[in-house]
Write an enzyme that holds these catalytic residues in place. Structure first.
Site: not given
Ligand code: ADP
Length: 482
Positions: A158, A182-183, A257-258, A291, A386
């Site tokens: 998001w 799938k957003p 991409e984490l 991120c 985070e």
């Protein structure tokens, strides 16, 4: 936005599957809320495995013809979408702000950034070159072909509802792959608006499909569908690991991409004004819900107090408000859960003795004020997890070796930043940082032509540039006897 009339509470949207606008089989929907008001702004289809399978089957059926099209034809559709994105930038940005909360200026910048990936991929579509290799015997020739992978299943977050989609979809389509996206549940409207632009650009049915609903069952279908060759994901490390495990059975490729935990290092020789400015740009973008934004700010002892003063001056001047207001620089947190995490990290740091120099408060139950902390003990959660919020913990250091060790002391490896005027140090530190993206005197390293991605538990694979496109091709050796 393709929509049926709403009941007054908002708009009722549809999914785009196999070139048609459709709802969930049973008609179920879920709500999308504006983070600034928490009001329902739309309802989107709550799809499950059956609809996901249909979308994946459609992508599989569309693949051979799409892959066989000349790259120029695929490129032309992408150029058309790029032009539409620019001409509708304001509407797309407003939609992005009402579902995500980010300031309208940032949304406009995201639409431009998202569109730039579409343009880059359109340009690059015609440059997926093969090779010939000299043979070791007489009478043989070796060719290397690059061919599209097949069906790609993409799951997006998001925090960048538009750019995280185009960064996957544009190179995939350019290479000749077909896609099911799938957003995120919080921000499906930007994805559906993009689908509308692709539909208007006459993308053949099934080449791109957008499905909204419960992530787990949809992801399960993506992982078990025989025709899916790649899972492209941006999101948390936790979900990335689930997807990688799930992809093992079918040996599907994964690009992950984490999460990150970016260090932002300021050496005493740096231009402190530029460093403070850069820190604010980097740290407070999207209210810290990025991120690659700084999570830990390390400042060399001699410069610590001067830098902190400059940072506090700038952070406390940021305008907090509804993203639709042009003056706003800090929008609301995405939801209660997001806000709760920031509050918990602050409480933890405070309890351990951290000093709050500005901010440190929730505003109107939806915003978190831009915050600067000092005296943050090393074991504080904020220095390891985070936070995803507008909080800058500042920690002093003495030497280059010490700060490189501190910076690398994390399982993450997405982005790192440092400021220095010493050229030798610039090379030494850039090479020593175990991160996929390094900004040296640069708080905004992301551009469509460069590789974006992480090391260690921040993921694998790269998006952007030629590297991003190569993720969507299979390399084939054709050995020919003549
Ligand atoms: P965040 O914490 O930033 O929301 P997530 O990793 O939970 O990050 O979400 C990123 C994307 O992953 C979203 O599209 C979300 O719907 C999806 N997602 C969440 N849980 C799962 C899951 N178990 N399997 C597959 N996708 C998931």
């Amino acid at each position: 936005m393709n929509s049926a009339a709403g009941d007054g509470a908002g708009i009722q949207t549809l999914n785009w599957i196999n070139g048609k606008w459709t709802g969930a089989d049973g008609g179920a929907t879920f709500a999308v809320r504006n983070p600034a008001t928490r009001e329902e702004i739309a309802r989107v289809p709550d799809c499950g495995p059956a609809e996901a399978r249909r979308a994946l089957d459609a992508a599989a059926a569309a693949f051979p013809a799409w892959a066989a099209l000349p790259a120029l034809d695929r490129a032309n559709i992408l150029f058309n979408v790029y032009a539409q994105m620019l001409s509708q930038a304001r509407e797309l940005a407003m939609l992005l702000t009402v579902e995500n909360g980010k300031p309208i200026k940032e949304s406009l910048a995201e639409i431009q950034y998202a569109a730039d990936f579409v343009r880059w991929s359109a340009e690059e579509a015609r440059r997926v070159y093969g090779e010939t290799i000299p043979a070791s015997v007489v009478g043989k020739r070796h060719l290397v072909l690059k061919q599209p992978l097949g069906v790609v299943a993409a799951i997006t977050p998001w925090n960048f509802p538009s750019a995280m989609i185009t960064r996957k979809v544009a190179p995939a389509l350019a290479a000749g792959c077909t896609v099911v996206i799938k957003p995120a549940e919080q921000t499906p409207l930007s994805a559906l608006a993009l689908a509308e632009l692709f539909a208007a650009a006459k993308l053949p049915p099934g080449v791109l499909n957008v499905i909204t609903g419960n992530p787990e069952p949809i992801a399960k279908e993506m992982l078990s569908h025989a025709k899916v060759r790649k899972i492209a994901f941006t999101g948390s490390t936790e979900v990335g690991k689930i997807l990688m495990r799930g992809a093992a059975d079918g040996l599907k490729r994964v690009a992950l991409e984490l999460g990150g935990h970016a260090p932002f290092i300021v050496f005493a020789d740096a231009d402190l004004d530029k460093a403070a400015e850069g820190c604010v740009t980097n740290k407070f973008r999207n209210s810290g819900q990025t991120c690659i934004c700084a999570n830990r700010v390390y400042v060399q002892q001699e410069a610590h107090d001067a830098f902190v003063k400059k940072l506090v001056e700038r952070a406390s001047a940021l305008v907090v408000g509804d993203g639709l207001d042009e003056k706003t620089q800090i929008g609301p947190m995405i939801d209660e859960q997001g806000l709760k995490k920031v509050v918990e990290h602050l409480e933890d740091a405070r309890k351990r003795g951290a000093k709050v120099l500005c901010g440190g408060r929730v505003k109107d139950e939806r915003w978190y004020e831009p915050t600067v902390l000092t005296n943050v003990p090393p074991e504080s959660r904020i220095l390891h997890e985070e936070t995803f919020g507008p909080v800058a913990p500042v920690v002093p250091f003495k030497t280059e070796d010490e700060v490189v060790r501190l910076a690398n002391d994390t399982p993450y490896g997405l982005a790192a930043y440092f400021y220095t005027k010493d050229v030798s140090r610039l090379f030494r530190v850039a090479e020593a940082l175990e991160y996929g993206i390094v900004g040296a005197n640069d708080p905004s390293p992301g551009v469509p032509q460069a590789p974006f991605g992480g090391m260690k538990e921040s993921g694998m694979g790269r998006e952007g540039g030629k590297w991003g496109l190569e993720e969507y091709v299979e390399v084939k050796h054709v050995s020919i006897g003549i």
